[in-house]
Structures are given as C-alpha cells and as structure tokens.
Enzyme design. Structure first.
Site, PDB file in Angstrom:
ATOM      1  N   HIS A  78      14.599 -24.048  11.323  1.00  0.00           N
ATOM      2  CA  HIS A  78      14.628 -25.090  10.296  1.00  0.00           C
ATOM      3  C   HIS A  78      15.889 -25.025   9.434  1.00  0.00           C
ATOM      4  CE1 HIS A  78      12.250 -22.693   6.978  1.00  0.00           C
ATOM      5  NE2 HIS A  78      13.085 -21.922   7.596  1.00  0.00           N
ATOM      6  N   GLU A  79      16.114 -26.083   8.697  1.00  0.00           N
ATOM      7  CA  GLU A  79      17.335 -26.233   7.878  1.00  0.00           C
ATOM      8  C   GLU A  79      18.609 -26.098   8.714  1.00  0.00           C
ATOM      9  OE1 GLU A  79      16.530 -27.304   5.151  1.00  0.00           O
ATOM     10  OE2 GLU A  79      14.534 -26.461   4.835  1.00  0.00           O
ATOM     11  N   GLY A  80      18.568 -26.643   9.918  1.00  0.00           N
ATOM     12  CA  GLY A  80      19.730 -26.545  10.820  1.00  0.00           C
ATOM     13  C   GLY A  80      19.572 -25.352  11.739  1.00  0.00           C
TER      14      GLY A  80
END
Lengths: 595, 595
Positions: free
Chosen positions: A445-447
């Site tokens: 998550h978050e890239g």
C-alpha cells in the site's frame, strides 16, 4: 523489558544520536525541553502498553463486519482504545497550539507514535490517516476549511481517509474516473473508490474523506485530477447532520491488519439524497487540477508512516523472538555430547544468534533511519531557506527508501522471528505470525515496492541535476570520514561503506546515461534495494559512532549489530549492482508468451 | 490452462528430461509403459482439479475443531475429497502389487502426488503421512506388522502419524521422555506428544501412530529411543474395537495449512483403559534403541515430500500470478505519455516480468530438482549394488537441500505472487495469500532450516570422506561440460556455474578443515543456501540442455528462466561464500547480553 519497543533504544536515538534536546534552542521549540520530550515518550509508552497492545490480537480475530444497513461493526474494545489515544492528545501533538497541539518536534511525535504503531498497526492506522488528512488540509485548505475540517480531525473527533484508488486505477492514478460536477459553491461527486482504509465505522463522530476526482471537462491523466473534501455527514443550517451520498459497497478481507476496516465506497450512487438529490457533496481544495500534488503531501507523510510501521512491526517481532530465545531450552552446544546435560536456551545456538542479529540490525537500523527522516522535517522547519530547500531535497530522495526498505526487510525480520519460535511461532497462540501477516501489507500500500523504485530511480535521483543524490553522497561520505577518524574496527567498516558508496555512484551514472526509460528502469527494484542497504549501512555507521564511548551491553549491541550489517548484509548488494551495471535485459526482453 | 500445475512442464520433466520411458526396460517396471505413466498423471491431474482444489479454501476457512468428548470435527467435504483420493489408489501407487499397489516408479508417484499437494497442501498432508508410515513399516516391520498395519494404510482405510516431538523435545529428539514399559508381548506407553499432524479425526477408520519412546532402563539421548506402533483403536479377540489409551489434549491453531489437524496427544493418561489398565498399548518395531534410525526412513521421505510441497505451493502461486498479470490492465509503458491510450496488462511492465521470472525460475527449478531426487530412488531400486550405494549417498546429501531450498525460495515466490496481485493479493478473496501462509510452515517442520543446514555441513558433506560431495561435484561438472559443448549462451552460463562450483568446493575445504564444530557450523545456514543455489543452477543447466532443440514458447521459457536464474540469482551466493570463507564469527562471538 517491554516487548513492544525498546525504551532504551528510543532514548538513545532521540537524545544521544539525534540530540533533540538541541532543538529547544530553536524559537519554534523554545517552549520545550528534555523533560517534555521524555514525558511525551512516557505517555506513548504507557498508552501502547496498557491500552493499545492489549487489543491487538482482538483486532485481528474479530474483524470489522458490514451490516445490512451499510454500517460497520468493530469491537467496542477497539473504539475504547482509540478513545484513550484521542484523549492523550497524540493526534495533534506536533501541531501549533492554536490548532490544539503541543507544537512538538515532528521527530518526537513520530517516536511517540511509533509506540502506538508497534502496539497495534491496525489500530494505529486510523490515527495515522487522520493526522495525515489534517496535515494536508492545514497545508492546502482555506482557513475556513482548516477550522471546519482539520481541527475536528486533530481533536480526534472525526477520522480522515484518503480516497485515491478505484477498481481500474490502483498504481495508475491517472486513470481515476470519479467525476465532480459543479453545484453552486460545491461539487457533486460520482464514482467508486477501492481500498479505502477507515472508509466506514462508528469509531469517530464523522468521517472526512479526501477524494481525488476529475471535474467535468478536465483533461485526462493526472493533470485533470482535483482534490475534494467529502464529509460523510453534512451539517444542515439547523446544526443537525444528514448523510452525504457516500455509501459502503463492501469490505475487503485482508490477510493481516484486519482491525483497520478496508472499504469499497460508492460516491453518488443515490443511496442518500443530500439536499434532495443524488451525488456526494464535495468541496474543492486549492486549485483545479492540482489534486495529485496536494495528495502527495499526504502520501509522502503516509509513506514515511508506513515505513515506520514496518520498522516497528519488525521491531516488536524481534523483541518477542529475543525473549523466546532466552527462555526456551532446546538442545545443547554442538561440542557437548552428554545427553544428560541440561538443555541450553536456544540463544546459545549460533544459528539462532545469527537470526537475532539479522533482525536486530534490520529493525534498529530501519527505525533509526525513519526517525532520522522525521528529524529532517524539523530541520526544514527551523533552518533558513537555503538549508530548508536542500534538506527538503534530501528528504524527497529518501522517502521511497524510508517507505520500502523497512517494508521489505523488516517483513523478513518478522519471518525470522517466526523461525526462532519454531512450530510455536506458526501458531496463533503466539504473536509473531500476526506480525508477519500485518507487515506483509506494507510493501503493497501507499505505492508498491516497484512504484517506489521507479520514483527513486526515475525521478528522485535525477531531480535538479542530481542535487539530492549529491547531498546523500556527501552525508554518507561525511559519516564514513568521521568513522575513519574513530579508527579501529569502525574505520575498517567505514571503508567497506565507502567502497559501496563509490560503486553505487558509478552505477547511478551508468543508469542515468541510458536514454530509453524502459531500459533505464528495467531493474529499478534492484537499485532501490541496493541504495536502501547502503543507506542503512550509513545509518549503522552513525549509530556506531554515537555508541563509541559506551562500554555497556547496550552499546556493545549497537556495535555488534552494526558490524553484522556492514560485514554480512551490505555486501549482498554487490551482485545487484553488477546486474544493474551490465544493464541486464533478461526481464525486459522476455517475451510475453515464454512464461 | 491449469492454475494448479503445468501439465506441459510435468510431461517435459518426466518424459523429455528424466526420460522415464526408459525405466520400462528395467525388470521392476517392465509391466509399465508410457501410456501407463501418462494415465497416472492424467488421473492425478483430474483428481487435483475436480476433487481436491475445490476444497482447499474451505480447508483453510473451517479449521478442525475439538469437541468436548475429545473427537475432532473436520468439514465433511474434506473427508469426501480424501475418500476419492483413497479410491484412486494413489496411496499405494508405488507399492508392489502384492501390497495392493501399481508398482509405479517412485518418480511417477511423486509427480502424480505433486498435483494433489499443489491443489491442497493441507488435504494432501494426511496422504503424505500415511504413505510415509506405511513405507516405514514395510521397511522395518515384521511381515505380520506389515499385514496388520501397513496394508490398511496403503488402502487408505487407516491414516498414519509420526509422533516424535514433545513439549521439551522439538529439534532435540534426544530429549524425548515418553516412556515404554514392557507388558507381555507389547508395551505400555506414557507421555505427551506435540505437533502431531493427523493425530485425531474421523477421516479414516482408525489411526496408526508411530511413536518414539524410551523403554524403561534405556540410556539417555537418541540411543535410548525405540519406535512403536500405537493404534488408536485396538482389536479385541472378538473383532470389535476398543480405544487405546491415546487421548487428544488439544489442537494447535496454525497460521496456514489449517486443514491438516495438528494435535497434542497424551499417551497413557488413563482416559481409556485398554485391557483394564492405563497405558497406551504399543508394539515395538525392529530392535530396541534403533527407533530414531527407523524414523529417519520416514523423515527422509517426509523431507522430500515437504520440499515438493513447498515447490508446488510456489508453483501454483506463480501460475495464479501469471494469470493475473496477463489479465489485469494497469498503467502504460513508461515511454508512453498518452493518458488516453488504453492501459496495458501488467505483464507488460518490466518489474512485473522480473517478479514472474524470479518465481518461474524458483518454482520450476525446485520442482525439477525434487523430481530428480525422486528419480534417484528409482535408480537405487534398479541399479547394481555399487551404483545403488553411490546413488544413495548422493540422495542423502541432496535431501536437506531438497527439503530446505524450496521451503525458503518458493515461499519467497509466494510472496512475489502476492506482490504481483497488489492489494488484491493481500485479500482472502484471492488465493495467493493462503499459499503464502501455507508455505510458511515448510521451513519449520520436519527439521527446521537451521537443522537441515547442520545436517548438510555437519554430516552429509563429510560422510565417507566426502564421497557424496564428490559425486555431486562430478554431476555438476558433467552437466556443465555438456552445456559447454552446446556452445553459445549455454556455454557462457555453464562457465558461470563452473566458477561457482569451484568456489563452493574451496569453501567446503576451508570449512571442513576447521576442528571446532561450533566454529565450523556457525554459518551453516549460509552454506545450505549457497549450495542450494548452486544445485538449482545445475538443474537449470540440465533443463536448458533438454530444451535446446525446442523452438516454441515453452522451451524459450525454459531458456529464459534458466538464464535469469544463473545470471541474476546464482551470483547472490558470492557474498555468502565470502562470509563462509572468512569464517565470520560475528554471530558466534556476540555476547548473550548484547541483544
């Protein structure tokens, strides 16, 4: 000894290494002193120990449940724990007093919050998102928006979310389709958002969604994206609340971090009709088309938050493994052939010590590095413009590493924590298998790891003609020079780090000279891992210098773990650098049919 | 295309590479031909696809439950699937016809069984243990014991277990305390066994436990251990069954492989009173004090079984990731700046192809290697005494690698399969997170990674003056020489393998020259990983030679994956070898207090 985090280590990092007491000489932090900092960490440690850690297993076992009416039920104990976190004032700890905060240094806030993250990643997720949403509003919102939306977030009355992804737009945010149609001073939003953490629950008064959407007529791609505040509940003129047209379409059932409810949200499907018509009412933040830029304020904070979370999940796993290794008798020394001799604790076996040292060097290195990144934020706040600009560049460069390195290697530490426990570690009666499952989210998550790699090599390393990279090089070289002056074992280790620094520089030059971006970035993930290892080795040199005078077991531990990392872990990047240097095209050239 | 295993690959491995058709010229397998082999694989593929795979998620979601009466409830669907596996005759496939088997080559049986393992590791666990228990009895039991206990196991009427561990004796089997007291022709057993897979259930008529225990007066340590048959149910003179004094003390709740019930068993606690008194009735196998040696027959088979299971859990994960990567559109080529262009399937991104190639090279290499090990068993069965002896030595050497390498690296493949799926892979709506949890067991059970490392470096490499190691070296060198003759890219890759072979040989010499066993074995796990990588690289050379003439995508894939492994993975052992060569003492010398 706490199994959540090591207080001795946190104190060492903040006070001995980063020397945060010095910050009190800055006007911004003149109201604070050592005692305040220590009290904040005390408070966080107590909250983590007495309130948050006790509900961590429950958060995993009794996952959020969607009710037929579209509400979400989360165990009351989670809500109670969050209420106590709220009351502690941690949500606003780093904010100025006019926003209800203590105006703490960013690094102190992050160190305090690390306790909550270590105690329960799932519970802390709500707080992290809420703090990040508030910060975004403070940075980009109007004063009125700050008052109306940020202040209740900072008070923990409302919780925040970031609504970016859609079913067809995960890593590729340019493909976001959610539409915003002007409606008086406001907009009406229509679209489906996916993977929204904290998207629906009754843990807070209301929920403030920050939503990426495309205003009708805006261009395609990321340039057409704007950012909106979409409150779950709208205040009427008479002060009463009505539901905005945001409805829960479903929950994602995750492998770990189950306590953080993860949702699919429909905006504007017409389930609710605020003001008599369908469409989720939203308020534009800043300028049209600047949405992604604003969102990145939040995402960068979230990325460092994810990195710290990964580091401390690894850290608590390490402490659990250490406790187990010290107390579990099994087997005897290899040279001991007497079957009647008592069994020894497994920490006596070299292989177990090796696994523990690997964990220690990963998790302590990662946490130190993430706190260092946080301390850069304070430097930016206090420095003059030129230094602030340079420090900002360095932080930009380090952000993908701060997010990714702990996510990969502290997950590996969690796997080793299971391994130290043997069969027990594989059962849900022990804690380490949950840590492993929880941490597996962080490289996603978050890239994702791959996205961070492209960010590092495709953007950060070359930005401003490589100025950020040059700053990092100077930092590492400077530390190595100081270590050489220390002499002895430290000087030898510094030479190893220096050698790899030169190699990384050379490989960076080779890669940046490649014109074709597909070829340049073909093995970007290897580059991310290699630079990450170099950075952590540099941090270990720093920690070893700071430990030099210490003659006790704690400082001996720092020296041992640093030596272990630099001698045994850092050299593992040599084959990665070789692959990068020769611009290996095996994956790039593999035909799509050959798999 | 099947997502369980690749039939094309299994056929390639068995028929093209291992050339099993040749086995029909051996008297032992003269009754068989290509058609029979293919039909057996057909059957296994159908069973895996239609019967076993459909219950795999259920086996995870509805875990075995202990009832107040000490019985265990397992979903009926699991029992139904096992009943169909039983009816297929797979339990006895490799056994001689007089034992109800098809007298199949071992490698064919293992290839067939690999389908069941890939379809559901948890369900296949019951079969694996039962087959291994039967084999142990056939090898070491009396004719009467074979008839009474092995034949019902081979028919799948009863299931088997291996009862080794106790709460205080996990890796250290010399500390087993379970006591056996002579009672007429039989014994009575008293003690607690831990981690017993398949220890209680209603999936089979009865359960046949094979139990390590110490006869009263026997010496301490492993030399005092004897092996006993302890049936859960005892046949009375009138043919009726009474319960033996074996009772369920509890279940372990695991992170994965939940469908295989894992138990704590109490022997002789007096819950049941067979013949009127407490004590579990057991029958000695073979000679007193030889228990561990017999058990190792079973454990070696179980270890190769674990390795194959790890390989195929990785394999099915890879196939799932491949399918997802081909069908999930996300993003565009890096050089494509048009946001209106359609998104491409993620297999178009180099980083994703890299992750897929890593998986492919790990899982196909591991499965090939494990089938090669199985084929050695056939060679042993058919060869003359001298060749059988040499082949047995080679297999002994390879067993810890066959168990450990897939357990570590195909778990890594499962992690990459999640990564390819992004957020979806982290949810329980997709399959890959279960594969990851299931596979995490494999580096732990049947001897942990560290135990296998000590077995390899502390025993196998030096046994018979290094004869086994010399055999392996000759095999690898022979393959490399053949690859050099092929010329071109293959010759270059062969030189890389040859270079590392020489390095491994040198490091082995250095290590074996160290007198102190603690120092010699301090980094044994690195040695295991390094030799493992070399072995898999050797297998890839073999597969590439076997693919040389093939011009289609399948054979192109073998060449690509082999090149990827040898160029990008194999060199990762260089730093490990450097650490071993310098006999790094960091972990060995770390004080117990410094952690």
């Amino acid at each position: 000894m706490s199994l959540i985090l090591s207080r001795a280590d946190i104190d060492f990092l903040l006070f001995d290494w980063l020397d945060i007491d010095r910050l009190s000489s800055e006007p911004l932090y003149a109201h604070l002193d050592h005692g305040t900092y220590a009290a904040v960490i005390d408070l966080a440690e107590r909250l983590a120990t007495d309130v948050v850690a006790p509900v961590n297993k429950l958060a995993d076992q009794r996952e959020p449940e969607m009710m037929p009416d579209g509400s979400v039920v989360i165990p009351k104990e989670i809500g109670d724990a969050l209420e106590q976190v709220r009351r502690s004032g941690l949500f606003a700890a780093a904010q100025p007093s006019e926003l209800g905060g203590m105006q703490l240094p960013f690094v102190v806030e992050k160190a305090a919050f690390a306790w909550i993250q270590a105690a329960s990643p799932a519970v802390s997720g709500y707080v992290l998102l809420t703090m990040a949403a508030a910060n975004l509003l403070i940075e980009h919102g109007t004063p009125k928006q700050v008052e109306t939306y940020a202040v209740p977030l900072l008070a923990g009355e409302n919780f925040g979310t970031m609504c970016l992804s859609e079913p067809q737009a995960g890593s590729s945010l340019g493909d976001v389709r959610t539409k915003a149609i002007a409606d008086g001073d406001a907009y009406r939003l229509f679209g489906n958002k996916m993977w929204i953490s904290g998207g629906e629950h009754a843990l807070s008064g209301s929920i403030t969604h920050l939503v990426l959407a495309r205003i009708e007529g805006a261009p395609p791609g990321v340039k057409g994206l704007s950012l909106f505040i979409v409150p779950r509940d709208l205040e009427q003129d008479d002060g009463s609340l009505v539901r905005n047209d945001v409805s829960l379409a479903g929950l994602n059932h995750k492998m770990g971090q189950r306590g953080t409810v993860n949702t699919l949200l429909n905006f504007g499907e017409g389930r609710y009709l605020p003001g008599g018509s369908a469409g989720a009412v939203g308020y534009l933040i800043g300028a049209e088309g600047d949405g992604l830029r604003y969102m990145f304020t939040m995402m960068n904070e979230a990325r460092i938050g994810v990195g710290t979370s990964a580091a401390v999940i690894g850290y608590t796993g390490y402490l659990h493994a250490l406790e187990y290794a010290r107390s579990r008798p099994q087997g005897r020394a290899l040279r001991d052939r007497d079957p009647d001799a008592p069994q020894i604790p497994i920490i006596g076996h070299s292989d177990v010590r090796s696994m523990l040292l690997t964990q220690k060097s990963f998790v302590e290195g990662a946490l130190a590095f993430n706190l260092y990144c946080a301390s850069l934020v304070d430097r930016i706040r206090c420095a003059d413009k030129a230094e602030a600009r340079a420090t900002g560049l360095l932080l930009d460069l380090l952000t993908p590493i701060a997010k990714s390195w702990p996510s990969k290697f502290c997950l590996e530490a969690n796997s080793l924590a299971i391994q130290v426990h043997g069969g027990y570690g594989y059962t849900r009666d022990y804690d380490v298998e949950q840590f492993y499952r929880d941490n597996r989210l962080n490289p996603i998550h978050e890239g994702t790891h791959g996205i961070q790699a492209i960010d590092l090599l495709g953007r950060k390393v070359s930005m401003e003609n490589g100025a950020a990279f040059a700053l990092l090089r100077d930092q590492i070289a400077g530390t190595a020079a100081r270590a050489v002056i220390c002499g002895g074992a430290l000087a030898e280790l510094a030479q190893i780090v220096d050698g790899f620094l030169a190699e990384v520089e050379e490989v960076t030059r080779v890669l940046l000279a490649i014109g074709d971006s597909e070829e340049r970035l073909a093995n970007a993930s290897l580059y991310l891992d290699a630079v990450g290892h170099l950075v952590i080795a540099w941090i270990w040199l720093e920690l070893m210098i700071a430990s030099e005078a210490g003659a006790d077991a704690f400082h001996d531990g720092k020296r041992t773990a640093g030596r272990f990392f630099i001698r045994r872990e850092l050299p593992k990047i040599a084959p990665l650098l070789a692959t990068l240097r020769t611009v290996d095209r095996t994956a790039l050239d593999a035909s799509l049919e050959c798999f």
